[in-house]
Design a protein around this motif. Structure first.
Motif, PDB file in Angstrom:
ATOM      1  N   UNK A   8       6.965   0.366  32.656  1.00 53.54           N
ATOM      2  CA  UNK A   8       5.886   1.350  32.805  1.00 53.54           C
ATOM      3  C   UNK A   8       5.420   1.855  31.431  1.00 53.54           C
ATOM      4  N   UNK A   9       6.363   2.065  30.504  1.00 55.45           N
ATOM      5  CA  UNK A   9       6.019   2.713  29.230  1.00 55.45           C
ATOM      6  C   UNK A   9       5.407   1.758  28.203  1.00 55.45           C
ATOM      7  N   UNK A  10       5.902   0.501  28.151  1.00 53.80           N
ATOM      8  CA  UNK A  10       5.470  -0.402  27.068  1.00 53.80           C
ATOM      9  C   UNK A  10       3.954  -0.599  26.961  1.00 53.80           C
ATOM     10  N   UNK A  11       3.240  -0.862  28.061  1.00 54.38           N
ATOM     11  CA  UNK A  11       1.830  -1.210  27.906  1.00 54.38           C
ATOM     12  C   UNK A  11       0.990  -0.106  27.251  1.00 54.38           C
ATOM     13  N   UNK A  12       1.345   1.164  27.450  1.00 49.19           N
ATOM     14  CA  UNK A  12       0.520   2.264  26.925  1.00 49.19           C
ATOM     15  C   UNK A  12       0.970   2.721  25.535  1.00 49.19           C
ATOM     16  N   UNK A  13       2.084   2.180  25.072  1.00 49.48           N
ATOM     17  CA  UNK A  13       2.725   2.721  23.865  1.00 49.48           C
ATOM     18  C   UNK A  13       1.849   2.645  22.617  1.00 49.48           C
TER      19      UNK A  13
END
Ligand SMILES: Cc1cc2nc3c(=O)[nH]c(=O)nc-3n(C[C@H](O)[C@H](O)[C@H](O)COP(=O)(O)OP(=O)(O)OC[C@H]3O[C@@H](n4cnc5c(N)ncnc54)[C@H](O)[C@@H]3O)c2cc1C
Length: 378
Positions: free
Chosen positions: A68-73
């Motif tokens: 969930x976190x990686x793509x928006x980082x």
């Protein structure tokens, strides 16, 4: 004398990510790094796998959160992480591999991984060849995780550090922590080799990877079943394009392959260097370099005459006795947390670990996702 509410030891991906998470919540953060940011396991050439495939089941809640976190980082940090969802394949050649692998176990792994937030499909050889046409004859199938991928670990760590600084965190490099002061079970201050003293207001986070083991032993009297290894990574070149298109792992061979954006291939997967006490650093072992290249060529024939650009076994990593990390309150203290023992796969879960640790440090409540990683489970 200086005082900060949150003091973090270690400027790798875990320390820098935690610094960013805390600073982003408006907290007052100091990070102390012995060398430079990303000087340890979180630095160096190539890419790191962001992989849920064949991960220990106890880590899957963290992996699900990391997906969930990686793509928006990159957008949140304002700098590129080079995160890419290449999809990940765990290649299978044998009917059975020990108790855990082989074709006989594939459907079960796919089902349990999928149920735990890591969508996984079993591919027959025909389906697999559509994705990886250059694969050798021996490969009979694969576990396929479309959400798996890679990121640039050095760039990601630097991006966390820069974003933490931009939100007010202080990062001191060349500042090895050599002393810890405690009073009534609370850490009150740390001191560095430069004889600087920093008071700890709310919490200390020990995120020094292999160095955390020494810090806990020397300053808290806590011995963890965690030790240092020196993972080996090679960069090779085989023609203009990498022969593979996905993050590649293997069911029974010690092998991991990552296509690199410059046309090279990163070859690793369980091969090690050794510690050279005279030099005070890790070094490569020739036989292991050759063994790793052989394993790669057995799976992708195109790699048989690949040119070796360079080999690196200088970046220490920590391994634990049951191959999952220790992420817990330091036994005997009220306000120190530790994260270590990543066992060669700590990069992928770093965003989720940082989120959980920042929450724990701020509120005092342990997130459920960290409960399998207690320091006292052994
Ligand atoms: C070759 C290789 C390949 C890998 N491949 C993968 C992969 O594909 N996927 C994956 O998920 N993971 C992978 N890993 C593992 C992953 O890179 C590590 O688990 C992760 O980077 C650990 O981050 P860290 O911040 O805990 O440690 P580090 O990056 O090692 O940072 C710890 C820092 O603490 C500092 N320090 C130590 N002692 C002190 C002290 N006393 N005072 C101050 N600072 C101190 C060190 O200088 C260091 O910079 C790989 C590792 C290596 C080496």
């Amino acid at each position: 004398m200086m005082k900060h509410q949150f003091v973090i030891i270690g400027g790798g991906v875990h320390g820098c990510a935690a610094a960013w998470m805390l600073a982003d919540s408006g907290e007052d953060v100091l990070l102390l790094e012995a060398d430079e940011v990303a000087a340890g396991a979180s630095g160096g050439f190539g890419r790191r796998g962001v992989r849920g495939n064949r991960r220990d089941l106890r880590e899957l809640p963290l992996m699900r959160a990391s997906y969930r976190l990686w793509p928006a980082l990159a957008d949140q940090l304002g700098a590129d992480t080079y995160y890419e969802r290449t999809g990940g394949l765990n290649l299978i050649e044998q009917e059975t591999t020990g108790t855990k692998g082989g074709l006989v176990a594939a459907e079960a792994h796919a089902a349990v991984q999928s149920r735990n937030g890591v969508p996984t499909e079993v591919l027959t050889r025909d389906r697999l060849l559509e994705l990886e046409p250059n694969l050798g004859h021996a490969v009979r199938g694969a576990l396929y995780c479309p959400f798996d991928g890679t990121a640039d670990h050095g760039a990601t760590t630097a991006a966390f550090a820069a974003a933490a600084r931009a939100r007010g965190a202080v990062i001191e490099e060349h500042s090895p922590v050599t002393g810890v002061e405690t009073a009534a079970g609370r850490v009150t201050a740390v001191t560095t080799a430069g004889e600087r003293r920093y008071e700890v207001g709310q919490a200390l986070l020990v995120l020094a990877n292999a160095g955390a083991v020494d810090l806990l032993r020397d300053h808290f009297g806590v011995t963890l079943p965690v030790w240092r290894i020196l993972p080996q990574a090679l960069r090779v070149r085989a023609g203009a394009e990498p022969p593979m298109h996905h993050l590649i792992g293997h069911d029974h061979r010690s092998l991991s392959l990552k296509p690199l954006p410059d046309g090279g291939v990163m070859v690793s997967g369980g091969w090690r260097g050794r510690w050279n006490a005279e030099l005070g650093r890790g070094e490569e072992i020739d036989a292991n370099v050759r063994g790793n290249l052989r394993a790669a060529a057995e799976v992708y024939a195109d790699l048989a005459d690949a040119e070796l650009d360079f080999a690196d076994a200088r970046r220490p990593e920590s391994c634990s006795a049951d191959e999952i990390p220790v992420i817990d309150r330091v036994p005997g203290t009220a306000n120190a947390l530790v994260g270590t023992g990543w066992t060669g796969h700590g990069f992928a879960i770093a965003p989720a670990v940082a989120e959980a640790l920042a929450f724990w440090a701020r509120t005092g409540a342990r997130p459920e996702s960290l409960s399998p990683f207690s320091a006292t489970r052994f």
